[in-house]
Write a protein that holds these residues in place. Structure first.
Motif, PDB file in Angstrom:
ATOM      1  N   GLY A 252      19.440 -10.182  -8.127  1.00 44.82           N
ATOM      2  CA  GLY A 252      20.073  -9.375  -7.079  1.00 44.82           C
ATOM      3  C   GLY A 252      19.465  -7.986  -7.035  1.00 44.82           C
ATOM      4  N   GLN A 253      19.245  -7.433  -8.224  1.00 48.61           N
ATOM      5  CA  GLN A 253      18.703  -6.079  -8.312  1.00 48.61           C
ATOM      6  C   GLN A 253      17.275  -6.027  -7.760  1.00 48.61           C
ATOM      7  N   VAL A 254      16.466  -7.045  -8.055  1.00 47.25           N
ATOM      8  CA  VAL A 254      15.085  -7.068  -7.543  1.00 47.25           C
ATOM      9  C   VAL A 254      15.100  -7.064  -6.014  1.00 47.25           C
ATOM     10  N   PHE A 255      15.926  -7.921  -5.406  1.00 47.87           N
ATOM     11  CA  PHE A 255      15.973  -7.991  -3.943  1.00 47.87           C
ATOM     12  C   PHE A 255      16.474  -6.693  -3.338  1.00 47.87           C
ATOM     13  N   PHE A 256      17.598  -6.220  -3.868  1.00 47.22           N
ATOM     14  CA  PHE A 256      18.190  -5.031  -3.270  1.00 47.22           C
ATOM     15  C   PHE A 256      17.276  -3.832  -3.449  1.00 47.22           C
ATOM     16  N   SER A 257      16.774  -3.669  -4.663  1.00 42.10           N
ATOM     17  CA  SER A 257      16.000  -2.471  -4.960  1.00 42.10           C
ATOM     18  C   SER A 257      14.677  -2.424  -4.190  1.00 42.10           C
ATOM     19  N   LEU A 258      14.056  -3.584  -3.975  1.00 46.06           N
ATOM     20  CA  LEU A 258      12.780  -3.574  -3.247  1.00 46.06           C
ATOM     21  C   LEU A 258      12.968  -3.741  -1.736  1.00 46.06           C
ATOM     22  N   SER A 259      14.208  -3.732  -1.272  1.00 44.91           N
ATOM     23  CA  SER A 259      14.499  -3.939   0.158  1.00 44.91           C
ATOM     24  C   SER A 259      13.940  -5.266   0.663  1.00 44.91           C
ATOM     25  N   LEU A 260      14.071  -6.318  -0.156  1.00 43.87           N
ATOM     26  CA  LEU A 260      13.476  -7.607   0.213  1.00 43.87           C
ATOM     27  C   LEU A 260      14.464  -8.543   0.877  1.00 43.87           C
TER      28      LEU A 260
ATOM     29  N   ILE B 277       2.893   4.283   2.597  1.00 47.60           N
ATOM     30  CA  ILE B 277       3.391   4.041   1.241  1.00 47.60           C
ATOM     31  C   ILE B 277       4.669   4.844   0.981  1.00 47.60           C
ATOM     32  N   MET B 278       4.699   6.083   1.451  1.00 47.19           N
ATOM     33  CA  MET B 278       5.896   6.901   1.244  1.00 47.19           C
ATOM     34  C   MET B 278       7.099   6.300   1.982  1.00 47.19           C
ATOM     35  N   ALA B 279       6.851   5.813   3.204  1.00 45.50           N
ATOM     36  CA  ALA B 279       7.957   5.227   3.972  1.00 45.50           C
ATOM     37  C   ALA B 279       8.459   3.952   3.299  1.00 45.50           C
ATOM     38  N   ALA B 280       7.530   3.098   2.858  1.00 48.60           N
ATOM     39  CA  ALA B 280       7.938   1.829   2.249  1.00 48.60           C
ATOM     40  C   ALA B 280       8.587   2.066   0.888  1.00 48.60           C
ATOM     41  N   ALA B 281       7.989   2.956   0.094  1.00 49.19           N
ATOM     42  CA  ALA B 281       8.599   3.261  -1.206  1.00 49.19           C
ATOM     43  C   ALA B 281       9.930   3.968  -0.977  1.00 49.19           C
ATOM     44  N   GLY B 282       9.996   4.777   0.086  1.00 53.22           N
ATOM     45  CA  GLY B 282      11.247   5.467   0.414  1.00 53.22           C
ATOM     46  C   GLY B 282      12.350   4.464   0.746  1.00 53.22           C
ATOM     47  N   SER B 283      11.971   3.382   1.410  1.00 54.04           N
ATOM     48  CA  SER B 283      12.944   2.344   1.698  1.00 54.04           C
ATOM     49  C   SER B 283      13.429   1.695   0.405  1.00 54.04           C
ATOM     50  N   ALA B 284      12.482   1.411  -0.468  1.00 51.52           N
ATOM     51  CA  ALA B 284      12.827   0.744  -1.729  1.00 51.52           C
ATOM     52  C   ALA B 284      13.685   1.643  -2.619  1.00 51.52           C
TER      53      ALA B 284
ATOM     54  N   LEU C  54      10.305  -5.006   5.291  1.00 52.11           N
ATOM     55  CA  LEU C  54       8.863  -4.884   5.080  1.00 52.11           C
ATOM     56  C   LEU C  54       8.078  -5.671   6.116  1.00 52.11           C
ATOM     57  N   ILE C  55       8.744  -6.607   6.796  1.00 55.30           N
ATOM     58  CA  ILE C  55       8.093  -7.244   7.949  1.00 55.30           C
ATOM     59  C   ILE C  55       7.955  -6.177   9.035  1.00 55.30           C
ATOM     60  N   THR C  56       9.059  -5.472   9.276  1.00 55.98           N
ATOM     61  CA  THR C  56       9.042  -4.435  10.310  1.00 55.98           C
ATOM     62  C   THR C  56       8.028  -3.340   9.971  1.00 55.98           C
ATOM     63  N   TYR C  57       8.084  -2.822   8.747  1.00 54.03           N
ATOM     64  CA  TYR C  57       7.138  -1.761   8.359  1.00 54.03           C
ATOM     65  C   TYR C  57       5.697  -2.288   8.355  1.00 54.03           C
ATOM     66  N   GLY C  58       5.525  -3.558   7.984  1.00 53.41           N
ATOM     67  CA  GLY C  58       4.184  -4.154   7.960  1.00 53.41           C
ATOM     68  C   GLY C  58       3.590  -4.278   9.353  1.00 53.41           C
ATOM     69  N   SER C  59       4.468  -4.371  10.371  1.00 57.44           N
ATOM     70  CA  SER C  59       3.961  -4.562  11.736  1.00 57.44           C
ATOM     71  C   SER C  59       3.277  -3.301  12.259  1.00 57.44           C
ATOM     72  N   TYR C  60       3.474  -2.170  11.607  1.00 57.05           N
ATOM     73  CA  TYR C  60       2.824  -0.930  12.043  1.00 57.05           C
ATOM     74  C   TYR C  60       1.551  -0.640  11.255  1.00 57.05           C
ATOM     75  N   LEU C  61       1.093  -1.641  10.467  1.00 57.84           N
ATOM     76  CA  LEU C  61      -0.079  -1.416   9.617  1.00 57.84           C
ATOM     77  C   LEU C  61      -1.375  -1.805  10.322  1.00 57.84           C
ATOM     78  N   PRO C  62      -2.446  -1.030  10.090  1.00 59.93           N
ATOM     79  CA  PRO C  62      -3.743  -1.423  10.634  1.00 59.93           C
ATOM     80  C   PRO C  62      -4.318  -2.598   9.839  1.00 59.93           C
ATOM     81  N   LYS C  63      -5.226  -3.338  10.477  1.00 61.76           N
ATOM     82  CA  LYS C  63      -5.787  -4.539   9.850  1.00 61.76           C
ATOM     83  C   LYS C  63      -6.658  -4.233   8.633  1.00 61.76           C
ATOM     84  N   THR C  64      -6.918  -2.946   8.397  1.00 63.73           N
ATOM     85  CA  THR C  64      -7.797  -2.580   7.279  1.00 63.73           C
ATOM     86  C   THR C  64      -7.042  -2.311   5.982  1.00 63.73           C
ATOM     87  N   GLU C  65      -5.725  -2.166   6.077  1.00 62.06           N
ATOM     88  CA  GLU C  65      -4.946  -1.815   4.883  1.00 62.06           C
ATOM     89  C   GLU C  65      -5.017  -2.928   3.831  1.00 62.06           C
ATOM     90  N   ASN C  66      -5.125  -2.527   2.566  1.00 60.62           N
ATOM     91  CA  ASN C  66      -5.144  -3.495   1.468  1.00 60.62           C
ATOM     92  C   ASN C  66      -3.695  -3.835   1.062  1.00 60.62           C
TER      93      ASN C  66
END
Ligand code: PHE
Length: 443
Positions: free
Chosen positions: A218-226, A15-22, A231-243
């Motif tokens: 534009g702000q929504v996309f840029f600010s959330l790193s979308l 969460i810190m890494a993903a929020a840090g990206s955003a 988030l595809i890349t960061y999501g690929s390091y997630l375990p199958k149990t994460e909500n």
């Protein structure tokens, strides 16, 4: 291709890494100004509506794609839909474009941290002259790239996750302190009003409203790193149990809170000394130093403030770099370390051109824009929305809602309460909205 073996070591760290990206320059220098000049609370409401209609479903989709495939952005999209790897490819290209401007601004931030103790010298004219010197800005740009690369060299859990887990909580605590300080300055209330009171003055025609919608999207996309595979890349390091639904809500909430805190820190300070907020870099590097030179303990405040901006920028730039590195190391079968070193070299070249396009090469223009402006125009206004559009089509029509919902609900182990809303958003609302706003922005 086999799934990557890298994993986040904890939920908190992810969460810190993903929020840090955003959380980044988008929150700190764009959001307060864009809100203030686009009708204050009117913009805030449109922004929040878009967060829910566009941000939420697309962020959730990106995490789902990444975790399902367990690969870099290009190969993940390819696994979801044959020949759809180009969507991840758009992301890799966009990461290059954004880094080309982000590193330059990151470099200015380092310069201003170091200059905090003689902030009175950092006048608006100084800033303009400084950019023209070309040499120093180039050096600081390189230093920012080196800092970014050092973190990414450490890898996903030992580099990105570790650094974000320390830096992001620090950023929160110190920013709340700065906000309280700023709100107690004389006249602070004027800044709060500019930021939050609905202002319909400039909003009379359809095109006024359209421009608010374009800026908010534009702000929504840029600010959330979308829209670019972060988030595809960061999501690929997630375990199958994460909500995934909960993570999505947490990331969006943290990003929005910091944006609002930034507004409530910067604008009251600017108004307290009777200045008007300027846009973008002008706000951070011209208006704020003037503020810091005047308020009590301004030098210390300046030092803390610019250090926090550097932290926010770094946790975003590492996510941009990792998108490229993850793809490159897979494509050429290189180690994370080798891939990081090579890609950072390329980024240094692009960023140096970008930095110099504001200095010695400022006369070289394409379509009336400097290289720096072209990079930022292409990424913010074109590539990110386009990436978001393709992601919603890929998930809604190629992968299909059922398989996506199966991944989001951890194969039925969790209840996916918002499935109906998600279905409509990803298939209809998101793509239609993006296309409409995209077309009206061109007109
Ligand atoms: N979200 C970051 C910001 O607000 C910028 C960013 C965009 C980072 C896209 C990664 C990917 O500054």
């Amino acid at each position: 291709m086999e799934r990557t073996k890298e994993q986040w070591s904890s939920k908190f760290g992810f969460i810190m890494a993903a929020a840090g990206s955003a959380i980044g320059l988008g929150n700190l220098w764009k959001f307060p100004y864009v809100t203030g000049t686009n009708g204050g609370a009117v913009f805030l409401i449109v922004y929040i509506v878009f967060l829910i209609l566009l941000g939420l479903p697309i962020l959730l989709s990106e995490l789902a794609i990444g975790r399902f495939a367990g690969l870099d952005a290009v190969n993940s999209c390819n696994k979801i839909g044959k020949n759809w790897g180009f969507v991840g490819g758009i992301g890799v290209v966009t990461a290059f474009l954004i880094l080309g401007t982000y590193s330059v601004v990151g470099g200015w931030v380092i310069k201003y941290i170091l200059s905090s103790f003689h902030i009175e010298k950092m006048t608006p004219e100084y800033y303009v002259e400084y950019l023209k010197t070309s040499f120093e800005p180039s050096i600081y740009t390189l230093i920012f790239i080196i800092l970014t690369a050092v973190v990414v060299l450490g890898g996903v859990s030992k580099g990105i996750e570790k650094v974000s887990s320390i830096l992001l909580p620090t950023l929160f605590v110190l920013f709340v302190g700065l906000m309280i300080y700023s709100l107690t300055l004389p006249n602070a209330i004027e800044g709060v009003k500019f930021f939050l009171v609905p202002n319909f003055d400039g909003i009379t025609t359809f095109s006024d409203f359209a421009s608010i919608a374009i800026n908010a999207m534009g702000q929504v996309f840029f600010s959330l790193s979308l829209g670019m595979g972060t988030l595809i890349t960061y999501g690929s390091y997630l375990p199958k149990t994460e909500n995934l639904t909960k993570s999505t809500a947490t990331i969006i909430t943290l990003d929005t809170i910091i944006a609002i805190i930034a507004g409530l820190t910067i604008l009251p300070a600017v108004f307290s000394i009777g200045l008007e907020p300027t846009s973008g870099s002008g706000l951070l590097f011209q208006t704020l130093p003037a503020v810091f030179a005047k308020i009590p303990a301004g030098k210390i405040v300046s030092f803390i403030f610019f250090s926090l901006i550097l932290v926010a920028a770094l946790t975003s730039s590492i996510s941009l770099l990792q998108v490229i590195v993850a793809w490159f190391s897979n494509a050429l079968k290189l180690s994370q370390k080798k891939a990081t070193l090579i890609i950072s070299g390329f980024i240094a070249v692009v960023s140096l051109f970008s930095s110099l396009s504001l200095g010695v090469f400022s006369d070289v223009k394409f379509f009336g824009m400097t290289f720096f402006d072209i990079l930022s125009f292409l990424s913010d206004k074109i590539m990110l929305p386009l990436g978001g559009l393709f992601i919603s089509i890929l998930v809604g029509y190629v992968w299909g809602i059922k398989p996506a919902a199966n991944e989001i609900s951890n194969e039925g182990k969790l209840k996916f309460k918002m499935e109906k809303l998600y279905n409509i958003s990803i298939k209809i609302i998101a793509p239609v909205l993006i296309v409409i706003i995209f077309i009206s922005s061109i007109i």
